[in-house]
Design an enzyme around this catalytic site. Structure first.
Site, PDB file in Angstrom:
ATOM      1  N   ASP A 117       0.697  -1.086  -0.064  1.00  0.00           N
ATOM      2  CA  ASP A 117      -0.185   0.012  -0.043  1.00  0.00           C
ATOM      3  C   ASP A 117       0.692   1.297  -0.097  1.00  0.00           C
ATOM      4  OD1 ASP A 117       1.233  -0.060   2.379  1.00  0.00           O
ATOM      5  OD2 ASP A 117      -0.696  -0.586   3.523  1.00  0.00           O
TER       6      ASP A 117
ATOM      7  N   HIS B 217      12.832   5.628  12.645  1.00  0.00           N
ATOM      8  CA  HIS B 217      12.591   5.687  11.106  1.00  0.00           C
ATOM      9  C   HIS B 217      13.467   7.174  10.857  1.00  0.00           C
ATOM     10  CE1 HIS B 217      10.524   6.109   7.512  1.00  0.00           C
ATOM     11  NE2 HIS B 217      10.065   4.979   7.748  1.00  0.00           N
TER      12      HIS B 217
ATOM     13  N   HIS C 214       5.989   5.730  12.938  1.00  0.00           N
ATOM     14  CA  HIS C 214       6.481   6.260  11.838  1.00  0.00           C
ATOM     15  C   HIS C 214       5.384   6.692  10.994  1.00  0.00           C
ATOM     16  CE1 HIS C 214       5.815   2.564   9.890  1.00  0.00           C
ATOM     17  NE2 HIS C 214       5.570   3.104   8.736  1.00  0.00           N
TER      18      HIS C 214
ATOM     19  N   ARG D   9       2.159   8.640   9.179  1.00  0.00           N
ATOM     20  CA  ARG D   9       1.814   9.920   8.933  1.00  0.00           C
ATOM     21  C   ARG D   9       0.665  10.370  10.003  1.00  0.00           C
ATOM     22  NH1 ARG D   9       3.980   9.318   4.216  1.00  0.00           N
ATOM     23  NH2 ARG D   9       4.610  11.173   2.924  1.00  0.00           N
TER      24      ARG D   9
ATOM     25  N   GLU E 253      -0.047  -9.259  -1.134  1.00  0.00           N
ATOM     26  CA  GLU E 253      -0.714  -8.497   0.034  1.00  0.00           C
ATOM     27  C   GLU E 253      -1.910  -7.670  -0.195  1.00  0.00           C
ATOM     28  OE1 GLU E 253       0.681  -5.571   2.979  1.00  0.00           O
ATOM     29  OE2 GLU E 253       1.729  -7.289   4.028  1.00  0.00           O
TER      30      GLU E 253
ATOM     31  N   GLU F 184      -2.100   5.157   2.652  1.00  0.00           N
ATOM     32  CA  GLU F 184      -2.140   3.719   2.574  1.00  0.00           C
ATOM     33  C   GLU F 184      -3.532   3.149   2.283  1.00  0.00           C
ATOM     34  OE1 GLU F 184      -0.654   5.338   5.088  1.00  0.00           O
ATOM     35  OE2 GLU F 184       1.396   4.948   4.736  1.00  0.00           O
TER      36      GLU F 184
HETATM   37  C1  UD1 Z   1       6.567   4.843   3.742  1.00  0.00           C
HETATM   38  C2  UD1 Z   1       5.196   4.408   3.354  1.00  0.00           C
HETATM   39  C3  UD1 Z   1       4.517   4.050   4.224  1.00  0.00           C
HETATM   40  C4  UD1 Z   1       5.089   2.726   4.786  1.00  0.00           C
HETATM   41  C5  UD1 Z   1       6.575   3.209   5.403  1.00  0.00           C
HETATM   42  C6  UD1 Z   1       7.484   2.061   5.829  1.00  0.00           C
HETATM   43  C7  UD1 Z   1       3.792   5.832   1.566  1.00  0.00           C
HETATM   44  C8  UD1 Z   1       3.033   7.104   1.380  1.00  0.00           C
HETATM   45  N1  UD1 Z   1       4.499   5.563   2.900  1.00  0.00           N
HETATM   46  O1  UD1 Z   1       6.608   6.122   4.560  1.00  0.00           O
HETATM   47  O2  UD1 Z   1       3.277   3.324   4.090  1.00  0.00           O
HETATM   48  O3  UD1 Z   1       4.932   2.024   6.114  1.00  0.00           O
HETATM   49  O4  UD1 Z   1       7.264   3.933   4.280  1.00  0.00           O
HETATM   50  O5  UD1 Z   1       8.714   2.569   6.519  1.00  0.00           O
HETATM   51  O6  UD1 Z   1       4.281   5.335   0.733  1.00  0.00           O
HETATM   52  N2  UD1 Z   1      14.101   8.424   4.489  1.00  0.00           N
HETATM   53  C9  UD1 Z   1      15.369   8.605   4.261  1.00  0.00           C
HETATM   54  N3  UD1 Z   1      16.051   7.247   4.099  1.00  0.00           N
HETATM   55  C10 UD1 Z   1      15.239   6.294   3.814  1.00  0.00           C
HETATM   56  C11 UD1 Z   1      13.982   6.346   3.971  1.00  0.00           C
HETATM   57  C12 UD1 Z   1      13.497   7.407   4.367  1.00  0.00           C
HETATM   58  O7  UD1 Z   1      16.229   9.563   4.750  1.00  0.00           O
HETATM   59  O8  UD1 Z   1      15.787   5.298   3.538  1.00  0.00           O
HETATM   60  C13 UD1 Z   1      13.600   9.913   4.695  1.00  0.00           C
HETATM   61  C14 UD1 Z   1      13.524  10.813   3.595  1.00  0.00           C
HETATM   62  O9  UD1 Z   1      13.928  12.268   3.967  1.00  0.00           O
HETATM   63  C15 UD1 Z   1      11.925  10.614   2.934  1.00  0.00           C
HETATM   64  C16 UD1 Z   1      11.110  10.448   4.115  1.00  0.00           C
HETATM   65  O10 UD1 Z   1      11.994   9.796   5.087  1.00  0.00           O
HETATM   66  O11 UD1 Z   1      11.766  11.763   2.012  1.00  0.00           O
HETATM   67  C17 UD1 Z   1       9.663  10.099   4.014  1.00  0.00           C
HETATM   68  O12 UD1 Z   1       9.974   8.840   3.116  1.00  0.00           O
HETATM   69  P1  UD1 Z   1       8.534   8.113   2.582  1.00  0.00           P
HETATM   70  O13 UD1 Z   1       8.911   7.046   1.862  1.00  0.00           O
HETATM   71  O14 UD1 Z   1       7.839   9.211   1.659  1.00  0.00           O
HETATM   72  O15 UD1 Z   1       7.512   7.982   3.801  1.00  0.00           O
HETATM   73  P2  UD1 Z   1       7.538   7.008   5.100  1.00  0.00           P
HETATM   74  O16 UD1 Z   1       7.155   7.786   6.076  1.00  0.00           O
HETATM   75  O17 UD1 Z   1       8.893   6.354   4.953  1.00  0.00           O
HETATM   76  N1  UDP Z   2      12.256  -3.242  10.499  1.00  0.00           N
HETATM   77  C1  UDP Z   2      13.739  -3.437  10.312  1.00  0.00           C
HETATM   78  N2  UDP Z   2      14.470  -2.522  11.041  1.00  0.00           N
HETATM   79  C2  UDP Z   2      14.101  -1.500  11.933  1.00  0.00           C
HETATM   80  C3  UDP Z   2      12.534  -1.407  12.243  1.00  0.00           C
HETATM   81  C4  UDP Z   2      11.672  -2.447  11.352  1.00  0.00           C
HETATM   82  O1  UDP Z   2      14.131  -3.992   9.523  1.00  0.00           O
HETATM   83  O2  UDP Z   2      14.722  -0.901  12.599  1.00  0.00           O
HETATM   84  C5  UDP Z   2      11.578  -4.050   9.708  1.00  0.00           C
HETATM   85  C6  UDP Z   2      10.496  -4.816  10.411  1.00  0.00           C
HETATM   86  O3  UDP Z   2      10.763  -6.166  11.033  1.00  0.00           O
HETATM   87  C7  UDP Z   2       9.272  -5.208   9.509  1.00  0.00           C
HETATM   88  C8  UDP Z   2       9.556  -3.909   8.392  1.00  0.00           C
HETATM   89  O4  UDP Z   2      10.589  -3.399   8.511  1.00  0.00           O
HETATM   90  O5  UDP Z   2       9.560  -6.205   8.646  1.00  0.00           O
HETATM   91  C9  UDP Z   2       8.469  -2.827   8.882  1.00  0.00           C
HETATM   92  O6  UDP Z   2       8.512  -1.761   8.223  1.00  0.00           O
HETATM   93  P1  UDP Z   2       7.783  -0.277   8.715  1.00  0.00           P
HETATM   94  O7  UDP Z   2       7.586  -0.317  10.154  1.00  0.00           O
HETATM   95  O8  UDP Z   2       8.988   0.958   8.323  1.00  0.00           O
HETATM   96  O9  UDP Z   2       6.815  -0.358   7.637  1.00  0.00           O
HETATM   97  P2  UDP Z   2       5.038  -0.779   7.738  1.00  0.00           P
HETATM   98  O10 UDP Z   2       5.166  -2.334   7.807  1.00  0.00           O
HETATM   99  O11 UDP Z   2       4.615  -0.114   8.634  1.00  0.00           O
HETATM  100  O12 UDP Z   2       4.794  -0.546   6.394  1.00  0.00           O
END
Ligand code: UD1
Ligand code: UDP
Length: 370
Positions: free
Chosen positions: A99, A241, A208, A210, A121, A135
């Protein structure tokens, strides 16, 4: 013999963890499948951690992540860049997961190119379009444009049926259990670098979403401060995160608090070990809600609604939202009552048996006409 050309697309950490078993399974049958992997890199560092662990070398890396990216730019970038990938590869099927924005944009892009989409999924729902945001709508759209549905549980099958989708639904289990079992089995991890106190109970925290940015996350942090103040026998570990909206609040409110350890996101193998070593999990993560019950750990979900109600029905997961008092009281109850703790800590596995990827590959093999 002509091979089935499967393009697997993912972009964030959880998608990578949950798609890795599918990619590994496809790679086992090079005579049947031509497996091509495209990462959008919606996440950069957190994605690369997973690629390395599962030894996945993407054929395409769109490298789209920007600091503090917004949904509009991210969506349009993925939508457009995927067009070029489809033109180059012309796959028989595109696999997307879950999602995220990557899921939404890649599936829509494939639909525009009239390429069948397989949604891994599929069928999760809260039926509240703003929760989780964005999502819930991402998965509804992905399901709307898909041709094949790999649903993790009977409830997700029912959700698809109830929304009018009747064909090509396969009940597979969730690939997260494949990933978890594979990782726990193949990667033994030493957590000594975390310097955790052995004689303290560990509470593992992640947040993490939103919906929790701002006040809700502050309330969660306040609950953590109150809990460590009240209980000298606990420590809280929070792999924070990389989203700056999360880090700012968390570091402002929890940095330097005694027995609260703020660390960077962990690689998946140490994270899975940390779940095993923890006493209680506090999280708003989707994936962790699925993993922790199968390792026998009580999960308190920092959300008001969940698209994963199965473990709630089994009694190993409870929704506590972001209300400080509710979090403190529920954690305290589990710390104080061994009986209540034991009830929640029974190891159940409503999400899969470790063979989801096998079933997905089998379904593709039997149903794609080339
Ligand atoms: C995204 C997904 C969310 C998922 C989450 C898993 C969307 C809208 N959201 O949210 O569904 O649960 O990932 O973790 O698709 N960033 C870094 N390095 C990284 C990852 C993120 O610096 O490796 C920072 C960046 O500034 C980036 C920000 O996090 O712009 C947000 O990342 P984004 O993927 O847009 O949103 P998440 O909150 O990670
Ligand atoms: N996870 C990880 N390292 C971390 C935190 C989470 O590898 O420090 C793994 C966790 O075991 C799970 C996945 O990341 O498999 C979940 O990711 P996240 O919580 O970012 O996203 P969501 O599942 O909510 O979309």
């Amino acid at each position: 013999m002509k091979k089935i050309k499967v393009l697997t697309v993912f972009g964030t950490r959880p998608e990578a963890i949950k798609m890795a078993p599918v990619v590994m399974e496809l790679n086992k049958y090079p005579d049947i499948f031509e497996s091509i992997v495209c990462v959008t890199a919606q996440h950069r560092q957190m994605l690369d951690q997973v690629l390395e662990l599962f030894n996945i070398k993407p054929d395409f890396d769109l490298n789209v992540m920007k600091p503090d990216q917004d949904l509009w730019h991210l969506t349009s970038e993925v939508l457009l860049q995927m067009k070029d990938v489809f033109e180059k590869i012309n796959p028989h099927i595109v696999l997307v997961h879950g999602d995220t924005t990557t899921t939404l944009a890649a599936s829509l892009s494939a639909f525009y190119a009239k390429i069948p989409v397989g949604h891994v999924e599929a069928g999760l729902r809260t039926f509240n379009k703003y929760y989780p945001f964005p999502e819930e709508i991402n998965r509804v759209v992905a399901d709307a444009v898909s041709t094949f549905y790999f649903a993790p549980t009977q409830r997700s099958v029912d959700n698809l049926n109830n929304s009018g989708i009747k064909d090509n639904i396969f009940l597979t289990g969730n690939t997260v259990i494949d990933a978890l079992l594979y990782t726990v089995e193949n990667h033994k991890v030493d957590l000594s670098a975390l310097n955790l106190e052995k004689n303290l109970k560990t509470i593992l925290l992640t947040s993490h979403r939103r919906e929790n940015f701002g006040k809700p996350l502050e309330d969660i942090c306040t609950a953590v401060r109150m809990l460590v103040e009240k209980n000298s026998d606990i420590q809280v570990v929070y792999p924070v995160h990389l989203n700056p909206n999360v880090r700012k609040t968390v570091f402002e409110m929890l940095e330097g608090i005694s027995r609260v350890k703020l660390i960077d996101p962990l690689d998946y193998a140490p994270f899975a070990s940390l779940i095993k070593d923890s006493h209680i999990i506090l999280t708003d993560s989707g994936g962790i809600q699925e993993e922790a019950p199968s390792l026998g750990k009580p999960v308190l979900v920092l959300r008001d609604e969940t698209e994963r109600p199965e473990a709630i029905d089994y009694g190993t997961v409870r929704l506590v939202g972001s209300n400080t008092e509710k979090i403190v009281n529920t954690v305290q109850e589990l710390l104080d009552s061994e009986e209540n703790y034991k009830k929640m800590a029974s190891a159940v596995n409503p999400y899969g048996d470790g063979f989801a990827a096998k079933r997905i590959i089998e379904a593709i093999r039997n149903n794609i006409v080339i």
